[in-house]
Scaffold this motif. Structure first.
Motif, PDB file in Angstrom:
ATOM      1  N   SER A 185       0.702  -1.311   0.108  1.00  9.49           N
ATOM      2  CA  SER A 185       0.149   0.109  -0.099  1.00  9.49           C
ATOM      3  C   SER A 185       0.919   1.288  -0.198  1.00  9.49           C
ATOM      4  O   SER A 185       0.555   2.261  -0.536  1.00  9.49           O
ATOM      5  CB  SER A 185      -0.846  -0.174   1.279  1.00  9.49           C
ATOM      6  OG  SER A 185      -1.696  -1.091   1.411  1.00  9.49           O
ATOM      7  N   PHE A 197       2.020   1.991  -3.577  1.00 12.52           N
ATOM      8  CA  PHE A 197       1.219   2.503  -4.351  1.00 12.52           C
ATOM      9  C   PHE A 197       1.366   4.214  -4.465  1.00 12.52           C
ATOM     10  O   PHE A 197       1.177   4.624  -5.678  1.00 12.52           O
ATOM     11  CB  PHE A 197      -0.354   2.701  -3.728  1.00 12.52           C
ATOM     12  CG  PHE A 197      -0.828   1.098  -3.692  1.00 12.52           C
ATOM     13  CD1 PHE A 197      -0.467   0.082  -4.288  1.00 12.52           C
ATOM     14  CD2 PHE A 197      -1.885   0.791  -2.985  1.00 12.52           C
ATOM     15  CE1 PHE A 197      -0.689  -1.314  -4.326  1.00 12.52           C
ATOM     16  CE2 PHE A 197      -2.444  -0.552  -3.011  1.00 12.52           C
ATOM     17  CZ  PHE A 197      -1.925  -1.604  -3.396  1.00 12.52           C
ATOM     18  N   THR A 236      -1.411  -5.631 -11.761  1.00 14.61           N
ATOM     19  CA  THR A 236      -1.502  -6.285 -10.522  1.00 14.61           C
ATOM     20  C   THR A 236      -1.430  -7.624 -10.750  1.00 14.61           C
ATOM     21  O   THR A 236      -2.547  -8.231 -11.417  1.00 14.61           O
ATOM     22  CB  THR A 236      -2.760  -5.809  -9.621  1.00 14.61           C
ATOM     23  OG1 THR A 236      -2.929  -4.472  -9.639  1.00 14.61           O
ATOM     24  CG2 THR A 236      -3.135  -6.629  -8.400  1.00 14.61           C
ATOM     25  N   THR A 295      -6.082 -10.491  -5.828  1.00 18.15           N
ATOM     26  CA  THR A 295      -6.364 -11.363  -4.680  1.00 18.15           C
ATOM     27  C   THR A 295      -7.967 -11.611  -4.088  1.00 18.15           C
ATOM     28  O   THR A 295      -8.571 -12.639  -3.900  1.00 18.15           O
ATOM     29  CB  THR A 295      -5.618 -10.835  -3.344  1.00 18.15           C
ATOM     30  OG1 THR A 295      -4.562 -10.337  -3.593  1.00 18.15           O
ATOM     31  CG2 THR A 295      -5.457 -12.151  -2.494  1.00 18.15           C
ATOM     32  N   ASP A 336       2.214  -4.981  -9.236  1.00 16.74           N
ATOM     33  CA  ASP A 336       2.136  -5.592  -7.924  1.00 16.74           C
ATOM     34  C   ASP A 336       1.874  -6.857  -7.634  1.00 16.74           C
ATOM     35  O   ASP A 336       1.203  -7.557  -8.173  1.00 16.74           O
ATOM     36  CB  ASP A 336       0.675  -4.759  -7.505  1.00 16.74           C
ATOM     37  CG  ASP A 336       0.271  -5.259  -5.926  1.00 16.74           C
ATOM     38  OD1 ASP A 336       0.972  -6.290  -5.185  1.00 16.74           O
ATOM     39  OD2 ASP A 336      -0.621  -4.947  -5.555  1.00 16.74           O
TER      40      ASP A 336
HETATM   41  C1  LIG Z   1      -2.640  -7.807  -4.502  1.00 18.22           C
HETATM   42  C2  LIG Z   1      -2.220  -6.924  -3.395  1.00 18.22           C
HETATM   43  N1  LIG Z   1      -1.519  -5.930  -3.320  1.00 18.22           N
HETATM   44  C3  LIG Z   1      -1.570  -4.959  -2.156  1.00 18.22           C
HETATM   45  C4  LIG Z   1      -1.983  -5.368  -0.897  1.00 18.22           C
HETATM   46  C5  LIG Z   1      -1.811  -4.643   0.370  1.00 18.22           C
HETATM   47  O1  LIG Z   1      -0.747  -5.095   1.019  1.00 18.22           O
HETATM   48  P1  LIG Z   1      -0.570  -4.374   2.322  1.00 18.22           P
HETATM   49  O2  LIG Z   1      -1.587  -4.608   3.208  1.00 18.22           O
HETATM   50  O3  LIG Z   1       0.618  -5.322   2.881  1.00 18.22           O
HETATM   51  O4  LIG Z   1      -0.089  -3.089   1.820  1.00 18.22           O
HETATM   52  C6  LIG Z   1      -2.629  -6.814  -0.978  1.00 18.22           C
HETATM   53  C7  LIG Z   1      -3.195  -7.196   0.548  1.00 18.22           C
HETATM   54  O5  LIG Z   1      -4.000  -8.317   0.398  1.00 18.22           O
HETATM   55  C8  LIG Z   1      -2.831  -7.535  -2.164  1.00 18.22           C
HETATM   56  O6  LIG Z   1      -3.747  -8.626  -2.003  1.00 18.22           O
END
Ligand SMILES: Cc1ncc(COP(=O)(O)O)c(C=O)c1O
Length: 355
Positions: free
Chosen positions: A75, A78, A143, A147, A167
């Motif tokens: 995050s 980003f 990405t 998820t 990502d």
């Molecule tokens: C694809 C993806 N990007 C970013 C994140 C955010 O990660 P974080 O909470 O470690 O910043 C997640 C968290 O589940 C994720 O699955």
């Protein structure tokens, strides 16, 4: 027996946990716990260089890529990405494929001229031929696994000269990585590389120093690269966990072996999903993920029953992402084949009784 399929963070393999227990008691012969090691001492210097060496050899990284061991999670990246890689009025292209790319776009838009060049449709990742790429873009962001929706790129697009950024939080180190396709990849570690607190950034050194504006020092890639990730205190214990995970991944046969295992685990669940129309995936078969298996039951009213019954037999953390609903099983590197089989058996049984 309890199995966790949590999306937020993964199970760790038992041999890794055993080593970490010993490391907490004493790191090698340092007379200190691994939790206590100062980041600027020689023990931690050895840990960091060993972790980088292991990661480089696992990924076969050319020397021209820098590896950063940072705090803040994906995050934070980003925001750090546009700050570091784009000049003031330079467009930054983003593919909108689901929840996490939307978050990346929202955050980056506060910093630079972000363009959403295409969006996901009906469970398909948009075909690269349909991307409306911006002339002079600083980079193009994808990405690699969404998820929340269970979408995954199985092949990465060619971006002809524009750095491709990914990502990879959900699927980093779950399969071989064609790094030469990318200008930069980043991932939080808690899913496939250990514990929360560590974020890996792998960046082509030619991209460093592109933004002419000042970047806060802990977020400044060029600064972190020249300071060996020690501009501020790195997440020392999470790096120890990553080192143990990297040793384990190598001993287990590296990334080809990890990919084969993850594919086999996911195939078992998709076989149950595909054998009737009781379970339905959000993602199309072409683009569905081997790591995040997201599906719906025929009636959302059955979701809670499914979750309760699963929990009663030790199958934990299966609730889908709040934006998508349904059920989600994450099959990160630390999730065993036995766990996937136990879930597949339960799904078959649930379908037989409720279908
Ligand atoms: C694809 C993806 N990007 C970013 C994140 C955010 O990660 P974080 O909470 O470690 O910043 C997640 C968290 O589940 C994720 O699955």
């Amino acid at each position: 027996m309890r199995f966790s399929f949590a999306s937020a963070s993964s199970k760790l393999p038992p041999p890794v946990l055993a080593e970490l227990t010993a490391d907490i008691a004493e790191w090698r012969t340092s007379c200190m716990s691994a939790l206590e090691l100062p980041f600027n001492g020689s023990d931690f210097a050895d840990i960091l260089s060993e972790a980088e060496h292991e990661l480089r050899s696992l990924l076969q990284l050319p020397q021209s890529y820098k590896v950063l061991f940072l705090q803040g999670g994906a995050s934070t990246q980003f925001a750090a990405l546009p700050m570091n890689l784009a000049a003031e009025h330079q467009p930054c292209d983003y593919v909108l494929s689901g929840h996490w790319s939307r978050r990346a776009i929202e955050v980056a838009s506060d910093w630079r001229d972000v363009r959403t060049i295409v969006s996901e449709r009906d469970g398909f990742l948009p075909d690269p031929a349909s991307w409306r790429r911006s002339p002079g873009a600083a980079y193009c962001h994808v990405t690699s696994t969404e998820t929340a929706e269970g979408l995954q790129y199985h092949e990465f697009p060619e971006t002809s000269g524009v750095p491709l950024i990914a990502d990879m939080t959900a699927d980093f180190l779950t399969r071989p990585l064609p790094i030469e396709r990318f200008g930069l990849v980043y991932a939080s570690a808690q899913k496939n590389l250990g514990a929360a607190g560590l974020t890996i950034v792998i960046v082509d050194e030619n991209l460093l120093g592109k933004s002419k504006r000042k970047v806060p020092p802990p977020l400044d890639y060029a600064h972190q690269a020249s300071a060996n990730s020690k501009v501020n205190t790195p997440p020392t214990f999470a790096i120890v966990v990553a080192l143990r995970m990297l040793h384990w991944l190598r001993q287990e046969g590296g990334l080809d072996a990890a990919a084969a295992k993850n594919l086999a685990k996911s195939k078992e669940l998709y076989a149950v999903i595909d054998e009737s129309d009781f379970y339905r995936c959000f993602a199309s078969p072409r683009d569905r993920s081997t790591i995040s298996i997201c599906f719906h039951l025929p009636d959302p009213k059955l979701d809670q029953l499914f979750l309760d019954e699963a929990e009663q037999i030790g199958l934990m953390h299966l609730k889908g992402h709040p934006n998508v609903g349904g059920i989600r099983a994450c099959l990160y590197n630390g999730v065993t084949a036995d766990a996937a089989s136990a879930l597949a058996n339960f799904m078959s049984d649930f379908k037989r009784r409720r279908g």
